[in-house]
Write an enzyme that holds these catalytic residues in place. Sequence first.
Site, PDB file in Angstrom:
ATOM      1  N   GLY A 117      12.026   6.699  -2.797  1.00 55.22           N
ATOM      2  CA  GLY A 117      10.654   7.336  -3.754  1.00 55.22           C
ATOM      3  C   GLY A 117      10.245   8.613  -3.209  1.00 55.22           C
ATOM      4  O   GLY A 117      10.560   9.043  -2.197  1.00 55.22           O
ATOM      5  N   ASN A 145      11.246   3.288  -9.878  1.00 53.34           N
ATOM      6  CA  ASN A 145      10.517   4.280 -10.322  1.00 53.34           C
ATOM      7  C   ASN A 145      11.071   5.459  -9.463  1.00 53.34           C
ATOM      8  O   ASN A 145      10.472   6.260  -8.911  1.00 53.34           O
ATOM      9  CB  ASN A 145       9.167   4.077 -10.005  1.00 53.34           C
ATOM     10  CG  ASN A 145       8.116   5.264 -10.445  1.00 53.34           C
ATOM     11  OD1 ASN A 145       8.533   5.899 -11.098  1.00 53.34           O
ATOM     12  ND2 ASN A 145       7.121   5.523  -9.540  1.00 53.34           N
ATOM     13  N   PHE A 184       7.516   0.802   1.947  1.00 55.06           N
ATOM     14  CA  PHE A 184       7.133   1.828   0.896  1.00 55.06           C
ATOM     15  C   PHE A 184       6.982   1.003  -0.498  1.00 55.06           C
ATOM     16  O   PHE A 184       6.105   0.946  -1.226  1.00 55.06           O
ATOM     17  CB  PHE A 184       7.576   3.027   0.778  1.00 55.06           C
ATOM     18  CG  PHE A 184       7.307   4.114   1.932  1.00 55.06           C
ATOM     19  CD1 PHE A 184       6.128   4.749   2.129  1.00 55.06           C
ATOM     20  CD2 PHE A 184       8.420   4.465   2.758  1.00 55.06           C
ATOM     21  CE1 PHE A 184       5.889   5.512   3.173  1.00 55.06           C
ATOM     22  CE2 PHE A 184       8.250   5.155   3.878  1.00 55.06           C
ATOM     23  CZ  PHE A 184       6.954   5.847   4.002  1.00 55.06           C
ATOM     24  N   SER A 211      -3.612   1.892   0.843  1.00 54.42           N
ATOM     25  CA  SER A 211      -3.902   3.017  -0.047  1.00 54.42           C
ATOM     26  C   SER A 211      -5.465   3.182  -0.025  1.00 54.42           C
ATOM     27  O   SER A 211      -6.232   1.938   0.574  1.00 54.42           O
ATOM     28  CB  SER A 211      -3.556   2.756  -1.533  1.00 54.42           C
ATOM     29  OG  SER A 211      -4.434   3.321  -2.390  1.00 54.42           O
ATOM     30  N   TYR A 227      -3.806  -3.082  -8.822  1.00 54.21           N
ATOM     31  CA  TYR A 227      -2.699  -2.447  -7.632  1.00 54.21           C
ATOM     32  C   TYR A 227      -3.832  -2.432  -6.554  1.00 54.21           C
ATOM     33  O   TYR A 227      -3.118  -2.679  -5.197  1.00 54.21           O
ATOM     34  CB  TYR A 227      -2.703  -0.855  -8.278  1.00 54.21           C
ATOM     35  CG  TYR A 227      -2.491  -0.023  -7.293  1.00 54.21           C
ATOM     36  CD1 TYR A 227      -1.164   0.067  -6.478  1.00 54.21           C
ATOM     37  CD2 TYR A 227      -3.235   0.788  -6.807  1.00 54.21           C
ATOM     38  CE1 TYR A 227      -0.720   0.948  -5.341  1.00 54.21           C
ATOM     39  CE2 TYR A 227      -2.996   1.820  -5.801  1.00 54.21           C
ATOM     40  CZ  TYR A 227      -1.671   1.791  -5.165  1.00 54.21           C
ATOM     41  OH  TYR A 227      -1.397   2.591  -3.981  1.00 54.21           O
ATOM     42  N   LYS A 229      -2.962  -4.181  -2.535  1.00 56.09           N
ATOM     43  CA  LYS A 229      -2.948  -3.589  -0.982  1.00 56.09           C
ATOM     44  C   LYS A 229      -4.013  -4.382  -0.370  1.00 56.09           C
ATOM     45  O   LYS A 229      -3.561  -4.378   1.052  1.00 56.09           O
ATOM     46  CB  LYS A 229      -3.394  -2.262  -1.301  1.00 56.09           C
ATOM     47  CG  LYS A 229      -2.131  -1.072  -1.970  1.00 56.09           C
ATOM     48  CD  LYS A 229      -0.908  -1.373  -1.388  1.00 56.09           C
ATOM     49  CE  LYS A 229       0.310  -0.609  -2.226  1.00 56.09           C
ATOM     50  NZ  LYS A 229       1.510  -0.720  -1.221  1.00 56.09           N
ATOM     51  N   ASN A 236       0.756  10.400 -14.111  1.00 53.91           N
ATOM     52  CA  ASN A 236      -0.462   9.827 -14.384  1.00 53.91           C
ATOM     53  C   ASN A 236      -1.281  10.811 -13.375  1.00 53.91           C
ATOM     54  O   ASN A 236      -2.369  11.050 -13.601  1.00 53.91           O
ATOM     55  CB  ASN A 236      -0.589   8.213 -13.923  1.00 53.91           C
ATOM     56  CG  ASN A 236       0.050   7.454 -14.467  1.00 53.91           C
ATOM     57  OD1 ASN A 236      -0.228   7.441 -15.934  1.00 53.91           O
ATOM     58  ND2 ASN A 236       1.100   6.609 -13.932  1.00 53.91           N
ATOM     59  N   ARG A 274     -12.044   8.949 -17.247  1.00 54.10           N
ATOM     60  CA  ARG A 274     -11.060   8.098 -17.222  1.00 54.10           C
ATOM     61  C   ARG A 274     -11.422   6.841 -16.561  1.00 54.10           C
ATOM     62  O   ARG A 274     -11.878   6.743 -15.700  1.00 54.10           O
ATOM     63  CB  ARG A 274      -9.839   8.443 -16.219  1.00 54.10           C
ATOM     64  CG  ARG A 274      -8.645   7.607 -16.417  1.00 54.10           C
ATOM     65  CD  ARG A 274      -7.431   8.150 -15.485  1.00 54.10           C
ATOM     66  NE  ARG A 274      -7.410   8.398 -13.970  1.00 54.10           N
ATOM     67  CZ  ARG A 274      -6.608   8.812 -13.400  1.00 54.10           C
ATOM     68  NH1 ARG A 274      -5.461   9.009 -13.586  1.00 54.10           N
ATOM     69  NH2 ARG A 274      -6.797   8.901 -11.938  1.00 54.10           N
ATOM     70  N   ASP A 297     -12.055   5.523 -12.690  1.00 56.20           N
ATOM     71  CA  ASP A 297     -12.116   6.426 -11.517  1.00 56.20           C
ATOM     72  C   ASP A 297     -13.437   6.463 -10.809  1.00 56.20           C
ATOM     73  O   ASP A 297     -14.507   6.149 -11.367  1.00 56.20           O
ATOM     74  CB  ASP A 297     -12.205   8.042 -12.412  1.00 56.20           C
ATOM     75  CG  ASP A 297     -10.557   8.499 -12.297  1.00 56.20           C
ATOM     76  OD1 ASP A 297      -9.688   7.966 -11.726  1.00 56.20           O
ATOM     77  OD2 ASP A 297     -10.466   9.467 -13.275  1.00 56.20           O
TER      78      ASP A 297
HETATM   79  N1  UFG Z   1      -7.242  13.528 -13.104  1.00 53.74           N
HETATM   80  C1  UFG Z   1      -7.391  14.637 -14.263  1.00 53.74           C
HETATM   81  N2  UFG Z   1      -6.399  14.716 -15.203  1.00 53.74           N
HETATM   82  C2  UFG Z   1      -5.353  13.995 -15.056  1.00 53.74           C
HETATM   83  C3  UFG Z   1      -4.853  13.407 -14.178  1.00 53.74           C
HETATM   84  C4  UFG Z   1      -5.980  13.158 -12.955  1.00 53.74           C
HETATM   85  O1  UFG Z   1      -8.349  15.130 -14.303  1.00 53.74           O
HETATM   86  O2  UFG Z   1      -4.549  14.189 -16.111  1.00 53.74           O
HETATM   87  C5  UFG Z   1      -8.182  13.600 -12.082  1.00 53.74           C
HETATM   88  C6  UFG Z   1      -8.418  11.941 -11.982  1.00 53.74           C
HETATM   89  O3  UFG Z   1      -9.603  11.840 -12.889  1.00 53.74           O
HETATM   90  C7  UFG Z   1      -8.980  12.013 -10.499  1.00 53.74           C
HETATM   91  C8  UFG Z   1      -8.024  12.968  -9.798  1.00 53.74           C
HETATM   92  O4  UFG Z   1      -7.653  13.909 -10.830  1.00 53.74           O
HETATM   93  O5  UFG Z   1     -10.393  12.650 -10.448  1.00 53.74           O
HETATM   94  C9  UFG Z   1      -6.737  12.460  -8.961  1.00 53.74           C
HETATM   95  O6  UFG Z   1      -6.367  11.571  -9.928  1.00 53.74           O
HETATM   96  P1  UFG Z   1      -4.965  10.933  -9.570  1.00 53.74           P
HETATM   97  O7  UFG Z   1      -4.499  10.032 -10.658  1.00 53.74           O
HETATM   98  O8  UFG Z   1      -3.884  11.750  -9.114  1.00 53.74           O
HETATM   99  O9  UFG Z   1      -4.984   9.910  -8.239  1.00 53.74           O
HETATM  100  P2  UFG Z   1      -6.155   8.632  -7.932  1.00 53.74           P
HETATM  101  O10 UFG Z   1      -7.413   9.647  -7.318  1.00 53.74           O
HETATM  102  O11 UFG Z   1      -6.577   8.172  -9.333  1.00 53.74           O
HETATM  103  O12 UFG Z   1      -5.397   8.016  -7.068  1.00 53.74           O
HETATM  104  C10 UFG Z   1      -4.919   6.501  -7.410  1.00 53.74           C
HETATM  105  C11 UFG Z   1      -5.104   5.330  -6.348  1.00 53.74           C
HETATM  106  C12 UFG Z   1      -4.383   5.869  -5.127  1.00 53.74           C
HETATM  107  C13 UFG Z   1      -3.078   6.064  -5.469  1.00 53.74           C
HETATM  108  C14 UFG Z   1      -3.101   7.076  -6.560  1.00 53.74           C
HETATM  109  C15 UFG Z   1      -1.292   7.191  -6.896  1.00 53.74           C
HETATM  110  O13 UFG Z   1      -6.777   5.635  -5.795  1.00 53.74           O
HETATM  111  O14 UFG Z   1      -4.324   4.892  -4.102  1.00 53.74           O
HETATM  112  O15 UFG Z   1      -3.734   6.669  -7.728  1.00 53.74           O
HETATM  113  O16 UFG Z   1      -1.098   6.174  -7.995  1.00 53.74           O
HETATM  114  F1  UFG Z   1      -2.102   6.180  -4.241  1.00 53.74           F
END
Ligand code: UFG
Length: 339
Positions: A10, A36, A82, A126, A151, A155, A200, A297, A300
């Site tokens: 990974g 994955n 992991f 996390s 998720y 954790k 994502n 989203r 968030d």
């Molecule tokens: N974002 C966007 N557009 C996108 C994707 C993300 O604006 O297309 C924004 C999100 O709204 C957020 C920031 O970018 O504000 C980060 O988003 P991520 O999806 O990259 O990560 P997250 O902060 O949601 O983190 C989550 C969990 C972590 C986990 C991580 C990976 O909080 O614990 O996802 O799965 F590790």
Amino acid sequence: MKILVTGGAGYIGSHTIIEIMKHTGWEVISIDNFSNSSAAAYDRIRSITGKSIRHYDIDLRDLSATSKVFAENPDIGGIIHFAAFKAVGESVEKPLMYYDNNINSLAHILKCQQQFNVPYLIFSSSCSVYGNLRELPVTENSVLPKAESPYAYTKQIGEVMIADFVNVNPDCKCIALRYFNPVGAHESGMNGELALTRPNNLVPYITQTAIGKLEQLTVFGGNYPTRDGTCVRDYIHVSDIASAHVMALQKLIDEPDFPNYDIINLGTGNGVTVLEAIQAFERESGVSLNYKIGERRPGDVAAIYANNTKAREVLGWVPQYDLDAMMRSAWKWETYLKE
Ligand code: UFG
């Protein structure tokens, strides 16, 4: 010493294996069922380090197959665990899949740790365990609120399982590392995050948009109570995350008096907005990104970033890469994939 890395194909697992092979004399074996990831990760590890590792295509929910790996490798001295599902949105859609995989896999790792007398475990946790905590930056001793997703709950449960386990197995020690937002790629550009499906997470979404695989990035929400209205996160280079695992394991080996269980945040301590992340990417890549501000989203949180004092003081860990370097390496990896 032999180290078992689960989820070694990974994103973070493969970077950690590279770090171990480059900076320690430890032998690495890996378990991954490629749910994955793909076996190509092991080729990338070999290209970067010049060495191959022994690996097993095994699902950790299969206890007898997992036990066999331990029986075959009686010299395993440490485990870095992991392997887990990690998509927040998917966990809301398919909670049982997350509980089944993440909880049972950890239970089996702990059973094997006990049965085969493996003294050390490093666990991937996390920052999502902090949910909607309002006090920033978040510290390890915060009382955890209700998890915001299955998720995140896996954790929280994982951390409790380990605490209960080491409590009655004083020969086993564990450090849980709470990652903030791991991004970027190996500085060679030859290993990085490989999203098998539509990404994502923000940074793969940015690089795939910039290279033309995706049409446009949607910034999720522009009216949060932050300095530019977009969410604040603590992005941390994956190689800094990787090096922290080596330091944490080394700490357990070197210090017999270290507590049986400890929890450490891994973040830079800097909160960065989505727009600042995009600007850093544009600066480093020279590409103007096609993006729009869209709806929030669900799930968030507005802002989260780490207090990383403990990692600095306990592990002597200091993040080496800034946001620009994270973006530069992520872009190098995306362009490498295109070649
Ligand atoms: N974002 C966007 N557009 C996108 C994707 C993300 O604006 O297309 C924004 C999100 O709204 C957020 C920031 O970018 O504000 C980060 O988003 P991520 O999806 O990259 O990560 P997250 O902060 O949601 O983190 C989550 C969990 C972590 C986990 C991580 C990976 O909080 O614990 O996802 O799965 F590790």
